[in-house]
Motif scaffolding. Structure first.
Motif, mmCIF file in Angstrom:
data_model
loop_
_atom_site.group_PDB
_atom_site.id
_atom_site.type_symbol
_atom_site.label_atom_id
_atom_site.label_comp_id
_atom_site.label_asym_id
_atom_site.label_seq_id
_atom_site.Cartn_x
_atom_site.Cartn_y
_atom_site.Cartn_z
ATOM 1 N N PRO A 251 0.901 -1.118 0.009
ATOM 2 C CA PRO A 251 0.021 -0.043 0.105
ATOM 3 C C PRO A 251 0.946 1.219 0.105
ATOM 4 N N VAL A 252 0.364 2.489 -0.445
ATOM 5 C CA VAL A 252 0.965 3.484 -0.460
ATOM 6 C C VAL A 252 1.067 4.238 0.917
ATOM 7 N N ALA A 253 2.514 4.355 1.470
ATOM 8 C CA ALA A 253 2.862 4.995 2.711
ATOM 9 C C ALA A 253 2.206 6.469 2.776
ATOM 10 N N ASP A 254 1.727 6.753 3.839
ATOM 11 C CA ASP A 254 1.254 8.220 4.579
ATOM 12 C C ASP A 254 2.027 9.166 4.055
ATOM 13 N N GLU A 255 3.355 8.988 4.163
ATOM 14 C CA GLU A 255 4.315 10.092 3.735
ATOM 15 C C GLU A 255 4.615 10.199 2.178
ATOM 16 N N ALA A 256 4.086 9.101 1.349
ATOM 17 C CA ALA A 256 4.046 9.358 -0.123
ATOM 18 C C ALA A 256 2.932 9.592 -0.832
ATOM 19 N N MET A 257 1.825 9.567 -0.201
ATOM 20 C CA MET A 257 0.595 9.857 -0.718
ATOM 21 C C MET A 257 0.569 11.301 -0.969
ATOM 22 N N PHE A 258 0.210 11.804 -2.210
ATOM 23 C CA PHE A 258 0.222 12.972 -2.769
ATOM 24 C C PHE A 258 1.562 13.907 -2.976
ATOM 25 N N ARG A 259 2.458 13.017 -2.897
ATOM 26 C CA ARG A 259 3.665 13.662 -3.108
ATOM 27 C C ARG A 259 4.282 13.843 -4.635
ATOM 28 N N LYS A 260 4.888 14.651 -5.167
ATOM 29 C CA LYS A 260 5.333 14.710 -6.563
ATOM 30 C C LYS A 260 6.278 13.557 -6.876
ATOM 31 N N SER A 261 6.166 13.133 -7.969
ATOM 32 C CA SER A 261 7.000 11.991 -8.374
ATOM 33 C C SER A 261 7.344 11.856 -10.071
ATOM 34 N N SER A 262 8.219 11.091 -10.258
ATOM 35 C CA SER A 262 8.334 10.852 -11.825
ATOM 36 C C SER A 262 8.556 9.548 -12.158
ATOM 37 N N ILE A 263 8.239 8.975 -13.368
ATOM 38 C CA ILE A 263 8.804 7.694 -13.789
ATOM 39 C C ILE A 263 9.107 7.827 -15.409
ATOM 40 N N ASN A 264 9.919 6.771 -15.840
ATOM 41 C CA ASN A 264 10.259 6.820 -17.228
ATOM 42 C C ASN A 264 9.594 5.491 -17.941
ATOM 43 N N CYS A 265 8.397 5.756 -18.641
ATOM 44 C CA CYS A 265 7.418 4.874 -19.319
ATOM 45 C C CYS A 265 8.279 4.349 -20.537
ATOM 46 N N LEU A 266 8.654 3.137 -20.335
ATOM 47 C CA LEU A 266 9.445 2.773 -21.748
ATOM 48 C C LEU A 266 8.418 2.069 -22.663
ATOM 49 N N ARG A 267 7.404 1.745 -22.346
ATOM 50 C CA ARG A 267 6.254 1.184 -23.139
ATOM 51 C C ARG A 267 5.065 1.288 -22.467
ATOM 52 N N ILE A 268 3.989 0.814 -23.115
ATOM 53 C CA ILE A 268 2.670 0.713 -22.501
ATOM 54 C C ILE A 268 1.936 -0.697 -22.960
ATOM 55 N N THR A 269 1.700 -1.536 -22.049
ATOM 56 C CA THR A 269 1.255 -2.583 -22.354
ATOM 57 C C THR A 269 -0.246 -2.704 -22.469
ATOM 58 N N ASP A 270 -1.016 -1.751 -21.841
ATOM 59 C CA ASP A 270 -2.360 -1.788 -21.990
ATOM 60 C C ASP A 270 -3.024 -0.896 -21.572
ATOM 61 N N TRP A 271 -4.414 -0.091 -21.937
ATOM 62 C CA TRP A 271 -4.889 0.962 -21.519
ATOM 63 C C TRP A 271 -6.218 0.487 -20.822
ATOM 64 N N GLN A 272 -6.846 1.288 -19.782
ATOM 65 C CA GLN A 272 -7.886 1.128 -19.168
ATOM 66 C C GLN A 272 -8.751 2.388 -19.075
ATOM 67 N N ASP A 273 -10.131 2.414 -19.145
ATOM 68 C CA ASP A 273 -10.847 3.717 -19.038
ATOM 69 C C ASP A 273 -11.761 3.338 -17.874
ATOM 70 N N SER A 274 -12.082 4.291 -17.048
ATOM 71 C CA SER A 274 -13.101 4.183 -16.077
ATOM 72 C C SER A 274 -13.654 5.844 -15.859
ATOM 73 N N SER A 275 -14.641 6.188 -14.984
ATOM 74 C CA SER A 275 -15.252 7.177 -14.797
ATOM 75 C C SER A 275 -14.144 8.271 -14.214
ATOM 76 N N GLY A 276 -14.146 9.461 -14.338
ATOM 77 C CA GLY A 276 -13.101 10.177 -13.683
ATOM 78 C C GLY A 276 -13.646 11.729 -14.141
ATOM 79 N N LYS A 277 -12.780 12.553 -13.359
ATOM 80 C CA LYS A 277 -12.792 14.091 -13.584
ATOM 81 C C LYS A 277 -11.726 14.808 -14.039
ATOM 82 N N ALA A 278 -12.044 15.681 -15.093
ATOM 83 C CA ALA A 278 -10.702 16.531 -15.342
ATOM 84 C C ALA A 278 -10.543 17.735 -14.452
ATOM 85 N N SER A 279 -9.651 18.400 -14.595
ATOM 86 C CA SER A 279 -9.042 19.576 -13.903
ATOM 87 C C SER A 279 -10.071 20.701 -13.891
ATOM 88 N N ASN A 280 -10.693 20.787 -15.049
ATOM 89 C CA ASN A 280 -11.812 21.745 -14.918
ATOM 90 C C ASN A 280 -13.111 21.416 -14.545
#
Length: 214
Positions: free
Chosen positions: A61-90
């Motif tokens: 699980p995500v540790a309390d000290e990690a939740m909502f922290r800024k981070s970055s990853i290097n995405c080498l490739r995408i294996t699949d996509w999934q879509d679900s209900s969500g909300k945009a910043s606007n």
């Protein structure tokens, strides 16, 4: 002349009501204790927004000290996509597109909320790259039955991208306001249930005693 007998409480029903009322009161105080814990947790989350970026956690699980922290990853490739209900910043509601990114030759993939669209099942052509955003929890996968049976699995981490893909709207940034904190309401409900149960018992007892003296 026959004297009036001493009115006695029904032992079994009184014991059952006492146990039930006691349990409700206990649950009410337990919810108040959970309220203090949740408020402290929300303060930790709020402070995490201002902390420097950290390495993206690989497993949940995500540790309390990690939740909502800024981070970055290097995405080498995408294996699949999934879509679900969500909300945009606007504030617009739609379908959020979550990519399963491979970041190394071994190890689990990384889920990334890449943005929101009002159209489902989009064909997205993106080959990967460096992504920055906020650490949050991935969508839960445990069923209601699993939660009731105590088999709930803690969700793993997910990155909410701070910049959307060209064809998507920016996803809503994480907010502590989205985390439910209903413990005070639950506590009040349990105390009310205890009071109502006690009042109903007393009314029923009074009615029984009144009918017994006629």
């Amino acid at each position: 002349m026959r004297g009036r007998g001493v009115k006695r409480l029904p032992i079994i029903s009184s014991l059952i009501v006492a146990l039930a009322v006691g349990a409700m009161i206990y649950l009410g105080f337990w919810q108040l204790d959970r309220l203090d814990q949740k408020e402290a947790l929300l303060e930790t989350y709020a402070a995490n927004f201002d902390k420097p970026p950290m390495a993206f956690p690989q497993l949940g699980p995500v540790a309390d000290e990690a939740m909502f922290r800024k981070s970055s990853i290097n995405c080498l490739r995408i294996t699949d996509w999934q879509d679900s209900s969500g909300k945009a910043s606007n504030g617009q509601s739609g379908f959020r597109y979550i990519a399963n990114c491979v970041t190394s030759a071994e190890g689990p993939g990384v889920l990334v909320n890449m943005g929101v669209s009002n159209r489902p099942n989009l064909e997205i052509d993106w080959q990967g790259g460096v992504l920055t955003g906020w650490i949050t929890e991935a969508p839960g996968e445990s069923s209601l039955l699993d939660r009731l049976m105590g088999k709930d699995t803690a969700p793993g981490p997910m990155l909410v991208a701070d910049k959307p893909m060209a064809s998507l709207l920016a996803p809503a940034s994480p907010s502590i306001e989205d985390i439910p904190n209903n413990h005070l309401a639950y506590a009040v409900q349990w105390f009310l249930f205890a009071g109502i149960a006690l009042i109903i018992f007393l009314i029923a007892l009074r009615a029984k005693n009144s009918s017994g003296t006629k």
